[in-house]
Design an enzyme around this catalytic site. Structure first.
Site, short mmCIF file in Angstrom:
data_model
loop_
_atom_site.label_atom_id
_atom_site.label_comp_id
_atom_site.label_asym_id
_atom_site.label_seq_id
_atom_site.Cartn_x
_atom_site.Cartn_y
_atom_site.Cartn_z
N GLY B 150 39.78 19.56 1.39
CA GLY B 150 40.71 20.60 1.77
C GLY B 150 40.35 21.17 3.13
O GLY B 150 39.21 21.01 3.61
N CYS B 151 41.30 21.86 3.75
CA CYS B 151 41.07 22.38 5.09
C CYS B 151 40.01 23.48 5.08
O CYS B 151 39.05 23.43 5.87
CB CYS B 151 42.37 22.86 5.71
SG CYS B 151 43.37 23.91 4.64
N TYR B 152 40.18 24.46 4.21
CA TYR B 152 39.18 25.53 4.15
C TYR B 152 37.79 24.97 3.83
O TYR B 152 36.81 25.32 4.51
CB TYR B 152 39.57 26.58 3.11
CG TYR B 152 40.70 27.51 3.49
CD1 TYR B 152 40.63 28.32 4.62
CD2 TYR B 152 41.85 27.60 2.71
CE1 TYR B 152 41.65 29.18 4.96
CE2 TYR B 152 42.88 28.47 3.05
CZ TYR B 152 42.79 29.27 4.17
OH TYR B 152 43.80 30.14 4.49
#
Lengths: 348, 348, 348, 348
Positions: B150-152
């Site tokens: 995921g990006c986070y």
């Protein structure tokens, strides 16, 4: 009642035009004079066409104007201007509300350290009141000189006041204030860093290693808690929006704090505060819900391990600056708190 | 060498078009097929005119296409699609890179809890590799199936890996990840909350009480540190910008950590990582410095009381999604890491 | 072939950094030197962190650098700088591409009128070529000195060239160019009017009573049509976006023009132009479809009464400035037109 | 005087919340009821937190509410809703102000053509008044049913009324209205095209081949000029800003018009119009100068060949919609024109 005769020193910046927007519609105010060194002679409405037909004033040369005719003078100037002019105004019985930092820090050495200026009227400073009405209303009412709080400090202090006053925070860990501000907070100054093409579609932290609002917040945290052990990590960020400030506070409760119903505590603490809105449990505030209005909204979320996350929003130019200044003026002149401050947020 | 035959499932979202932008100019890739249930029959360039004259593909009906002709298939789909189709692809010897969450969480129960779907191929899941190349390069090279992070999580994990691997954090306080994302992170879905008139000139936190990236980050924090005591407070915010993610990490060093030269430690840890850039001491990164590029930049700032503030930036659609996916593909096919990933950030 | 040795004069503005972005990845270019009076001694990547690890150059003091070692020099400077330095460069056999206005207007008196500077090398001016490759490719190939077109003129001229060349416009009514530009067009100069808090969420026209691009456009309209009767109403607007330009052209066809299949005419006229994209009938282009790329897209819509509305878009910093400059360089050095210019638009 | 009892049908869109913002502070209004099919039962302030503590209403189910208790009902609904409910309201003596198109076009066939709905109450339509107070004040005062003008038409008609009424335009050339609107004009509907990540940092024209406001504008142009020869080219554009509309009008004067002092003509025509502001000669208006306020500002610039460029700005949600609706209400109930409409623009 006679209207309050108001003077504004330095009206060409964003806090200046915001004062004008609010005061021009304030039913108990008469805008008397507004000064600007750079724009003397220019009609205010030529610089700010939003005020065409509403504000007929012309910028006056500060050297040629007698501010002692005013009942109150707002300083919307760079740091250092207010302290130069305030002694004469105080002598003349004029009240002063400074939107810069000259009267925010009681510790003159601290002021000098952060603002690189010696403080020129420490006697007045010692009498000045920190203009956070939800905390210091009684002192504000009696004050001759107000140091209007910085925008970031307002969010941190109103966000934490209920916990600080009760002594419910665990000071073995620092308070972490992860703060975010719209670009108008940088003022109406010609600088590359805040150009549209630089600040738009972009995000950055700044001042991580030290920001002038850090000592201001810390001093007040200590005062509110009566505890010198408070520590603070403060990280501001620049957000690509014009107005708005959101501060995310990460704090830890102590043994007493952990058993409280914080939602109820906050609701009660601010029950009589017309400009502080405690969001219902589970609902987070957004900045546009306060755009243009003198309102601060906050939410409280419990986290594991006795941590709490507070999300606090305000319009940095209103509750974070000019609106709060008018709120202080209302108190100082015994007006109902919301006089002239009933303008609703602009959404969308 | 023959070009890699690439298929993309679900190419109408932002990670899909971003894959196309990168792969269309990748010298070792042949774009073979792209599917979309809703847009079957439509030329890709009609939906994304930025690709006119460059990508001649037409969206295929997923029911009518044979993906086993591909060497690798990217899933740029909602959660749950990849796990339904991956078993057949694996059987056919096709490599799979899933940009959704199907292969990110090794704990199937956790997956089921957060995504409200039973996991349909836990055997494949147990073999799948978490595609964070700067940490798991060797495993990625051997992998048949990649769960693209995921990006986070990418920002948190690359921001903390050097400290976690060395065991230098004090886990008696939680890691605080105050994260900020541009609006494209919400995807190309018709929703009121991400309309321009809702999200522009506005700022809000969300998911404070629980976000799907929390378990993903936490699982990796534990794995990287080899310590189950890690705790995490994760607060994401929505920023009015199209692309870009900035995560501010607040952590505390333990006794060992406090004596280190962190700037040097980070520089050395990422010396061979072409896509991680450690900023010079005292310089903070901004998101536009990585706009459109597969780069993550970070800064390290020491705070009082052994706290450290890390500021980590990336383009959420590139290093936070599609660029990282291509980086994984390069590893899986033994290509130089930066093949097809040399595009420079767009500034301003 | 030896790489082209490139010098850039004045590389601290937006056209400068854009030249760097494109030339740093140009396979036939060696960036030799970049000058800046104000930033001499500063690494380029310190000013533009997007170029960290890619551009190792340091800004040179223009007084201390010998540009005659270069094969070509780009001037990304304020008006007037190029004409001062070009004679020496021409004498030394160095090619010059000026992104400012010094070599755009063949009429030196007109230049002087609009730019308030006498033209200091009218002999070179008379040999200079207006660098619009889709119209003047042969001349560009032979040129020693290029006046790179203004951003607005590029949209108007490529939008109308097919009609002007054929003589199909009715000049009894003026051409109306209602043009819209992103804020980066104003450059990287510290000015209040282009601050984020001024230009964001705002829209205005400017220069209605006269804009420097008017004479440039008009001179070219006359040249392209061979008709001195052309008249032009040009109204530029400032749009709250970083990059992008959209010009809406309102023109009237004459008797010959009205019977043409304009869609086919345009398609044929630009069939060999890799950077001009004629949209399909009924489809209008948007600026983001060219963001960051050297592409101009246009649409043609017939209106009642023989009027035609053309919508033309480009990235003002690429096809409207630095990209077009590189396109000119490619022609001058006999390289394929798209060398180094294959970067795709960034969408979203 | 008793307060005006107001009902709002369809209050969940942007014109609905804007009506609420204005009417909640209107001293002569009592907000009685607000309906929403989709949100019945939800407190208004839950949907629009900007109204927390100010608007205590709850959305009512339209099927269960009796609107005949109201003095006036505003329809902030999709096209077609108002005409279904208006007959019963008219019978009950309730005044109706429709912010959609149901009562804008006197020609029912034209309505049917553009809105794909048969008109269900043509008798009422024939009595309905086009609610442009600066032109039709007397009729508005007497009206039972108001068709509140579209946002684009308001700018074109107030921009040209002084010239049309005097017969000073040359109709041998079309009026060209190159119009630009902020994204809120598209409403609060979940659509991909108006997502932040689609509409931000982007610019496009739309509806070039036909827009519903074209027949509305044209019908009024004919009525105002008393001339059926008027022709109109209308090209709307979508601007990446929340609020604001700027229309650039390109027109040609006839022999009579060319000798006039237009600046004086406009100043005199609008001398008694509190919401129309004619800018001083040479000064162009920007949209933020009217943000949130019921003001339209315009400038007049003479061009060569008897052409004139008019730049007209308004807030599309205020003077272009809800503010104008309140202005109409004030007239219908004999209140001073600016009652409840004194809110000042928000700048910056």
């Amino acid at each position: 009642m006679n209207k309050i005769k108001v003077g504004i020193v330095g009206g060409t910046g964003y806090t200046g035009v915001e004062l004008l927007r609010l005061l021009a519609r304030h039913p108990q105010v008469q805008l008397q004079v507004i000064t600007s060194r750079g724009e003397a002679g220019l009609p205010v409405a030529d610089l700010f066409p939003s005020l065409r037909g509403v504000v007929p004033l012309i910028f006056s040369d500060p050297a040629k104007v007698d501010l002692t005719q005013c009942d109150v003078v707002f300083f919307a100037t760079p740091h250092g201007v207010a302290m130069a002019q305030t002694p004469a105004l105080v002598t003349a019985g004029v009240k002063v509300i400074d939107l810069a930092a000259d009267f925010r820090l009681q510790d003159a050495a601290e002021f000098e350290h952060w603002y690189k200026l010696p403080h020129s009227c420490t006697d007045i400073l010692s009498q000045a009141v920190y203009g956070l009405p939800e905390v210091y209303a009684d002192a504000v009412k009696q004050a001759q000189v107000i140091g209007n709080p910085g925008c970031y400090p307002t969010t941190v202090l109103l966000g934490l006041a209920p916990l600080l006053e009760q002594g419910w925070l665990d000071f073995s860990v620092p308070i972490i204030a992860d703060a975010k501000s719209g670009v108008s907070g940088a003022g109406r100054k010609a600088e590359v860093a805040t150009l549209f093409a630089e600040a738009s579609d972009n995000l950055r932290a700044y001042g991580v290693a030290g920001h002038r609002h850090h000592p201001e917040i810390l001093a007040q945290l200590k005062k509110l808690s009566g505890n010198d052990d408070v520590r603070l990590i403060f990280v501001p960020h620049l957000i690509p929006m014009i107005r708005g400030m959101l501060t995310t506070l990460h704090v830890k409760l102590n043994a007493q704090g952990r058993s409280q119903d914080l939602q109820a505590v906050y609701a009660q603490r601010y029950a009589d505060a017309p400009f502080v809105d405690v969001m219902p449990a589970g609902v987070l505030p957004d900045t546009r819900s306060v755009r243009g209005a003198n309102v601060l909204r906050l939410s409280i979320t419990r986290q594991p391990d006795d941590y709490v996350t507070l999300v606090v929003v305000q319009d940095n130019l209103v509750k974070g600056a000019s609106g709060q200044a008018v709120q202080n003026m209302n108190l100082m002149f015994d007006l109902p708190a919301d006089t002239g401050l009933q303008v609703l947020p602009l959404l969308p």
